[in-house]
Design an enzyme around this catalytic site. Structure first.
Site, PDB file in Angstrom:
ATOM      1  N   LYS A 175     -74.372  41.756 101.428  1.00  0.00           N
ATOM      2  CA  LYS A 175     -74.805  41.360 102.781  1.00  0.00           C
ATOM      3  C   LYS A 175     -73.717  40.555 103.482  1.00  0.00           C
ATOM      4  CE  LYS A 175     -77.607  37.597 103.325  1.00  0.00           C
ATOM      5  NZ  LYS A 175     -77.101  36.589 104.272  1.00  0.00           N
ATOM      6  N   ASN A 176     -73.201  39.536 102.809  1.00  0.00           N
ATOM      7  CA  ASN A 176     -72.300  38.607 103.495  1.00  0.00           C
ATOM      8  C   ASN A 176     -70.889  39.156 103.686  1.00  0.00           C
ATOM      9  OD1 ASN A 176     -74.409  36.917 103.843  1.00  0.00           O
ATOM     10  ND2 ASN A 176     -73.853  35.487 102.211  1.00  0.00           N
ATOM     11  N   CYS A 219     -81.372  25.479 110.779  1.00  0.00           N
ATOM     12  CA  CYS A 219     -82.241  26.438 110.100  1.00  0.00           C
ATOM     13  C   CYS A 219     -82.867  25.741 108.902  1.00  0.00           C
ATOM     14  CB  CYS A 219     -81.484  27.699 109.717  1.00  0.00           C
ATOM     15  SG  CYS A 219     -80.518  27.529 108.244  1.00  0.00           S
ATOM     16  N   ARG A 239     -78.436  33.782 111.932  1.00  0.00           N
ATOM     17  CA  ARG A 239     -77.318  32.939 112.365  1.00  0.00           C
ATOM     18  C   ARG A 239     -75.986  33.661 112.348  1.00  0.00           C
ATOM     19  NH1 ARG A 239     -77.415  27.713 112.207  1.00  0.00           N
ATOM     20  NH2 ARG A 239     -75.228  27.837 111.695  1.00  0.00           N
ATOM     21  N   ARG A 269     -84.330  40.180 104.131  1.00  0.00           N
ATOM     22  CA  ARG A 269     -83.078  39.943 104.851  1.00  0.00           C
ATOM     23  C   ARG A 269     -81.877  40.144 103.928  1.00  0.00           C
ATOM     24  NH1 ARG A 269     -82.557  34.379 106.776  1.00  0.00           N
ATOM     25  NH2 ARG A 269     -80.568  35.310 107.251  1.00  0.00           N
ATOM     26  N   ARG A 271     -76.358  23.128 109.905  1.00  0.00           N
ATOM     27  CA  ARG A 271     -75.431  24.245 110.060  1.00  0.00           C
ATOM     28  C   ARG A 271     -74.765  24.305 111.441  1.00  0.00           C
ATOM     29  NH1 ARG A 271     -77.912  29.427 107.150  1.00  0.00           N
ATOM     30  NH2 ARG A 271     -75.718  29.884 106.832  1.00  0.00           N
ATOM     31  N   ASP A 308     -75.777  29.826  97.054  1.00  0.00           N
ATOM     32  CA  ASP A 308     -76.753  30.913  97.186  1.00  0.00           C
ATOM     33  C   ASP A 308     -77.414  31.281  95.856  1.00  0.00           C
ATOM     34  OD1 ASP A 308     -76.231  30.978  99.876  1.00  0.00           O
ATOM     35  OD2 ASP A 308     -74.898  32.711  99.797  1.00  0.00           O
TER      36      ASP A 308
HETATM   37  N1  EPU Z   1     -70.120  23.496 108.644  1.00  0.00           N
HETATM   38  C1  EPU Z   1     -69.801  22.560 109.605  1.00  0.00           C
HETATM   39  N2  EPU Z   1     -69.273  23.011 110.793  1.00  0.00           N
HETATM   40  C2  EPU Z   1     -69.062  24.335 111.039  1.00  0.00           C
HETATM   41  C3  EPU Z   1     -69.395  25.281 110.045  1.00  0.00           C
HETATM   42  C4  EPU Z   1     -69.920  24.824 108.854  1.00  0.00           C
HETATM   43  O1  EPU Z   1     -69.974  21.367 109.411  1.00  0.00           O
HETATM   44  O2  EPU Z   1     -68.597  24.662 112.133  1.00  0.00           O
HETATM   45  C5  EPU Z   1     -70.698  23.025 107.355  1.00  0.00           C
HETATM   46  C6  EPU Z   1     -72.126  23.538 107.126  1.00  0.00           C
HETATM   47  O3  EPU Z   1     -73.087  22.742 107.762  1.00  0.00           O
HETATM   48  C7  EPU Z   1     -72.223  23.483 105.615  1.00  0.00           C
HETATM   49  C8  EPU Z   1     -70.792  23.846 105.166  1.00  0.00           C
HETATM   50  O4  EPU Z   1     -69.964  23.629 106.307  1.00  0.00           O
HETATM   51  O5  EPU Z   1     -72.525  22.195 105.208  1.00  0.00           O
HETATM   52  C9  EPU Z   1     -70.598  25.247 104.673  1.00  0.00           C
HETATM   53  O6  EPU Z   1     -71.243  26.174 105.535  1.00  0.00           O
HETATM   54  P1  EPU Z   1     -70.618  27.582 105.867  1.00  0.00           P
HETATM   55  O7  EPU Z   1     -70.134  27.589 107.264  1.00  0.00           O
HETATM   56  O8  EPU Z   1     -69.661  27.999 104.800  1.00  0.00           O
HETATM   57  O9  EPU Z   1     -71.903  28.528 105.810  1.00  0.00           O
HETATM   58  P2  EPU Z   1     -72.086  29.839 106.644  1.00  0.00           P
HETATM   59  O10 EPU Z   1     -70.764  30.459 106.881  1.00  0.00           O
HETATM   60  O11 EPU Z   1     -72.972  29.594 107.794  1.00  0.00           O
HETATM   61  C10 EPU Z   1     -72.206  31.507 104.615  1.00  0.00           C
HETATM   62  C11 EPU Z   1     -73.211  32.464 104.092  1.00  0.00           C
HETATM   63  C12 EPU Z   1     -74.383  31.697 103.495  1.00  0.00           C
HETATM   64  C13 EPU Z   1     -73.842  30.815 102.374  1.00  0.00           C
HETATM   65  C14 EPU Z   1     -72.751  29.889 102.912  1.00  0.00           C
HETATM   66  C15 EPU Z   1     -72.083  29.044 101.850  1.00  0.00           C
HETATM   67  C16 EPU Z   1     -72.893  34.382 105.513  1.00  0.00           C
HETATM   68  C17 EPU Z   1     -73.419  35.272 106.575  1.00  0.00           C
HETATM   69  N3  EPU Z   1     -73.651  33.344 105.161  1.00  0.00           N
HETATM   70  O12 EPU Z   1     -72.886  30.743 105.614  1.00  0.00           O
HETATM   71  O13 EPU Z   1     -75.272  32.655 102.944  1.00  0.00           O
HETATM   72  O14 EPU Z   1     -74.889  30.028 101.842  1.00  0.00           O
HETATM   73  O15 EPU Z   1     -71.738  30.671 103.568  1.00  0.00           O
HETATM   74  O16 EPU Z   1     -71.563  29.837 100.860  1.00  0.00           O
HETATM   75  O17 EPU Z   1     -71.822  34.630 104.972  1.00  0.00           O
HETATM   76  C18 EPU Z   1     -77.335  33.473 102.216  1.00  0.00           C
HETATM   77  O18 EPU Z   1     -76.796  34.567 102.040  1.00  0.00           O
HETATM   78  O19 EPU Z   1     -78.503  33.197 101.796  1.00  0.00           O
HETATM   79  C19 EPU Z   1     -76.621  32.422 102.936  1.00  0.00           C
HETATM   80  C20 EPU Z   1     -77.231  31.372 103.475  1.00  0.00           C
END
Ligand code: EPU
Length: 419
Positions: free
Chosen positions: A22-23, A117, A93, A398, A122, A306
């Site tokens: 998915k990711n 969320c 998201r 999802r 996030r 995850d």
């Molecule tokens: N963060 C910030 N500012 C930003 C972006 C992130 O402070 O601008 C913080 C977040 O709040 C969090 C940390 O950085 O504390 C890491 O978040 P990240 O941005 O890496 O998460 P994401 O990119 O929104 C992806 C996956 C998630 C997975 C996380 C961590 C996708 C579509 N989603 O989310 O997947 O948990 O990385 O590995 O790639 C899932 O599949 O169930 C899922 C939630």
């Protein structure tokens, strides 16, 4: 709302084929907006998040064709809207992943702010600040990120926090920017490497994917390509935990073993006998109760957040006490309260779940609060005595393709109860 009904207690056995990640699929689908000609993708999983992304691509004007249910073609030649509306972003998201591609290719993007969320706040400040450093004019207005740039310019971007979709958005912005960009403290997840493989095939010039420093030389244009999405390491790991929690023996096929190291180490510590090839993993518990394992989540190659919820379920029935510390998201223990309803002995202390394993969970109605929480409840249900019903199962759809079919194939008693 559909529910899953699970009658627990049977050890899983057999083989299961892992779906596309998915990711990786989500950013690669949005990356196809960067190309001048059609992008053809294989091994795209049938998931609600993929359907939402396809809707979003159609909304901006991309042509979508499914070939024989195996290939998905994205034709970006008719893009005429540069917006990700709230209605789509609120359900997923990852819609924010159109921000980088639309801005760098078309000079404008209006993307609804994802908001918080279930698992945490996030924010997307790192995505926004990175685009600003590349010369974009970005305002936050009426709940939308409104970004404009005639031509992005390369920049040195030092990310405050390791962010997966932030790194992806900034790579996709930088590939068509003028000059060189360097992303430091970049995320190293395999899904980023898969995205970079796609962009490189399209003609992008990128070095260092999979390390914390990614260097990108902007190019004038990108072309359509064909690509097969990498296997899902979280689905792979979830099935292995399903075998471990039921004392079973399964083989997962069409996976990428090298992406599972942190999880396999913990499953080994839990007592699983693990054998591997390049694209398969066999886990044999020989009917034994797992040992509880301590975990601290971390960005890749650390233990994935995850998989945290699924290991909470495993520790609930394991022998011994354990601590699981969540370092990525501030509110990712909602499954613990539901696991307690099944008889788990877990307490939450700040960002740590402390568990004392019980011999048997007892089936009960429980409610899924997010995608991975729902997976943990299904796993707990497989190990519990009697019947567990998991409500709000749309969360699991999802991110897990045909979960009940795949588990049934492994001998689980599980069925979907339509609403
Ligand atoms: N963060 C910030 N500012 C930003 C972006 C992130 O402070 O601008 C913080 C977040 O709040 C969090 C940390 O950085 O504390 C890491 O978040 P990240 O941005 O890496 O998460 P994401 O990119 O929104 C992806 C996956 C998630 C997975 C996380 C961590 C996708 C579509 N989603 O989310 O997947 O948990 O990385 O590995 O790639 C899932 O599949 O169930 C899922 C939630």
């Amino acid at each position: 709302m559909d529910k899953l009904e699970i009658i627990g207690g049977s050890p899983l056995s057999g083989q299961v084929r892992i779906s596309g990640a998915k990711n990786a699929a989500l950013p690669i689908l949005t990356a196809s907006l960067l190309a001048d000609s059609p992008v053809i993708l294989e091994n795209i999983p049938h998931l609600n998040d993929v359907t939402t992304t396809v809707k979003l691509l159609r909304w901006v004007g991309a042509g979508i064709t499914f070939h024989d249910g195996v290939q998905l073609e994205v034709d970006p030649s008719g893009i005429s809207r540069f917006e990700a509306p709230y209605e789509l972003v609120k359900t997923m998201r990852a819609s924010v992943l159109v921000l980088g591609p639309l801005l760098s290719r078309y000079g404008q993007a209006d993307v609804s702010l994802p908001g918080g969320c279930a698992i945490g706040a996030r924010p997307v400040n790192i995505h926004v600040n990175g685009l600003r450093s590349m010369g974009a004019d970005v305002t936050i207005d009426n709940g939308y990120i409104r970004a404009r740039a005639k031509q992005l310019r390369g920049s040195r971007l030092v990310l405050d926090t390791v962010t997966v979709t932030g790194t992806e958005n900034l790579i996709m912005a930088a590939v068509l920017a003028k000059g060189e960009s360097v992303i430091e403290n970049a995320a190293k997840e395999p899904e980023i490497v898969d995205l970079v493989e796609v962009l490189s095939k399209m003609g992008a010039v990128i070095e260092g994917a999979g390390t914390e420093k990614i260097r990108i030389q902007g190019v004038e244009s990108l072309k359509g390509i064909e690509h097969s999405i990498l296997p899902d390491r979280i689905e792979s790991s979830t099935f292995l935990v399903a075998a471990a929690i039921t004392g079973g023996c399964i083989t997962i096929k069409r996976t990428r073993t090298e992406h599972l190291k942190a999880v396999l180490d913990k499953l080994n510590e839990a007592g699983g006998k693990i054998t591997t090839g390049n694209d398969w993993v066999k886990l044999d518990m020989s009917g034994q109760r797992p040992q509880a394992v301590d975990i601290i989540t971390a960005p890749y190659p650390g233990f994935p957040t995850d998989m945290q919820a699924q290991f909470c379920a495993l520790n609930s029935v394991a022998s011994g006490n354990a601590k699981i510390t969540e370092t990525i998201f501030e509110n990712r223990f909602q499954h613990a309260l539901e696991l307690q309803r099944l008889g788990a002995d877990i307490i939450i202390d700040g960002n740590t779940a402390i568990s004392c394993g019980v011999r048997r969970l007892k089936g009960a109605p429980v409610m899924a609060t997010d995608l991975r929480a729902s997976a943990s409840l299904v796993l707990a249900g497989l190990a519990a005595e009697g019947t567990t019903t998991v409500d709000r199962i749309y969360h699991i759809d999802r991110g897990y393709e045909c979960i009940e079919e795949k588990l049934s194939q492994l001998g689980a008693e599980i069925r979907r109860l339509p609403s």
